[in-house]
Design an enzyme around this catalytic site. Structure first.
Site: not given
Ligand code: FEO
Length: 395
Positions: A23, A79, A83, A145, A164, A193, A226
């Site tokens: 970010h 999403h 990324d 999110h 995420d 996280y 992730h």
């Molecule tokens: Fe909200 Fe891993 O992007």
């Protein structure tokens, strides 16, 4: 590179060992990360999410080695954040007509990023895509999110592609949770996280998990976008999320401060002694916000039942690291936590009033009036700091 997860699913993402910031500069990463993309080969072939834009060409080249791209029937974009959608432009140049299944909000975010009018198929919660022996069920997860976020459940194999949620910035060649040698490291990244990204949405987290539980479907594995895959007892991370989302706190008090000539630091150290004088059990941590990583500081705030925030006065305000962390604390919407302000000054002395006001705006319960000390703390001031520690401890 790919690895086989089961007879239908392959991981085709990218492990990013070098990542140190995410970010922009907003989120520190100390153990790398991964952008997880998954290829499902059933009667239909489906790609779930892609990778971050810098790895786009590498991703497409790799994917071409795994499968003839023309065999991909559907793309699912859980999403739109870059990324996960970053390789779409390169991929869609090769297969421009393949439908992209995503939420209406994801159409907005993906178009907003790439300004392309691809073949979007908008889905809502409960919509089903039949892919052969398995079906994909889409579950919107608004604000978890981003407004566009959704999850995809693969019935048949009972896999939740959670995006995420349940992820961690944690690079590992051992892609499964049970293969991670140091489980503390894994959970340290998972809680960091959650604390730094999901805390403001905790009520939605609880509601979404209840909705998922209400579906009464088995979950064999959770495949986030992730970090590692939750294969062994996947519900353990779901249980953790329920705990973290419920005004989480440990028996911990964290004293944040920044300092110019160590006066405010001495107050912090003395408050800590006061706390420990009446409570041997409580964990007390001191963190200099000017020196410590801000996301680690916020993770410790997340774990705390009480925080202290200290700063000397400079130019009628607080030191910039304290201003920054207070703003981040406010934005993360921590709930059900106590706080106290403290600091030193030479002449005007506004810092503690500002800190207290910011903590009130952040909805912390203020335990006592701020401790404001002129110049370097003397014995009397240190006694006040010690007594404040006792008061904090007894709260
Ligand atoms: Fe909200 Fe891993 O992007």
């Amino acid at each position: 590179m790919f690895f086989k997860i089961n007879d239908f699913v392959k991981w085709v993402g990218k492990i990013d060992w070098d990542l140190t910031k995410f970010h922009g500069e907003e989120y520190s990463v100390s153990r790398g990360s991964s952008y997880n993309s998954y290829l499902i080969e059933d009667e239909k072939t489906v790609l779930i999410d892609t990778v971050w834009e810098p790895f786009s060409k590498e991703f497409v080249q790799n994917l071409e080695k795994v499968i003839d791209l023309d065999k991909i029937d559907y793309i699912v974009a859980n999403h739109g954040e870059i990324d996960h959608s970053g390789a779409l432009p390169d991929l869609m140049e090769k297969i421009p007509n393949v439908p992209i299944y995503c939420t209406q909000n994801a159409v907005d975010s993906i178009k907003g990023h790439y300004h392309k009018d691809w073949n979007f198929n908008v889905v809502k919660t409960g919509d089903i895509l039949d892919i052969g022996k398995n079906t994909l069920v889409f579950i919107e997860a608004r604000m978890l999110h981003w407004p566009d976020t959704m999850m995809t459940y693969m019935s048949g194999e009972d896999i939740l592609f959670s995006n995420d949620a349940f992820g961690q910035h944690f690079a590992s060649e051992q892609m499964y949770n049970d293969l991670v040698a140091d489980q503390d490291e894994l959970f340290a990244e998972a809680i960091k996280y959650y604390a730094n990204i999901l805390t403001p949405f905790s009520k939605l987290v609880i509601n979404k998990i209840k909705e998922l539980q209400g579906m009464k479907v088995p979950v064999n594995m959770i495949l986030p976008s992730h970090g590692i895959i939750w294969r062994d007892n996947p519900m353990q991370i779901v249980e953790k999320y329920l705990e973290w989302a419920d005004n989480y706190k440990e028996n911990q008090i964290t004293l944040l401060y920044d300092t110019m000539w160590n006066g405010t630091k001495r107050l912090a150290e003395t408050i800590a002694k006061g706390i420990k004088s009446v409570d041997e059990e409580v964990t007390v941590k001191l963190m200099n916000t000017g020196k410590k990583d801000k996301n680690d500081v916020l993770t410790e705030v997340f774990k705390s039942k009480t925080i202290g925030v200290g700063s000397p006065t400079i130019n009628q305000t607080v030191l910039h690291s304290v201003a920054g962390i207070l703003d981040m604390i406010k934005s993360l919407k921590f709930r059900d936590k106590n706080a106290i302000a403290y600091g030193t000054y030479g002449w005007s002395g506004e810092s503690t009033k500002i800190i207290k006001e910011e903590l009130e705006k952040a909805k912390f319960s203020i335990i006592d009036e701020p401790l404001l000390v002129k110049w370097n703390p003397d014995e009397e001031s240190l006694k006040k700091a010690f007594d404040l520690g006792i008061k904090i401890s007894k709260k």
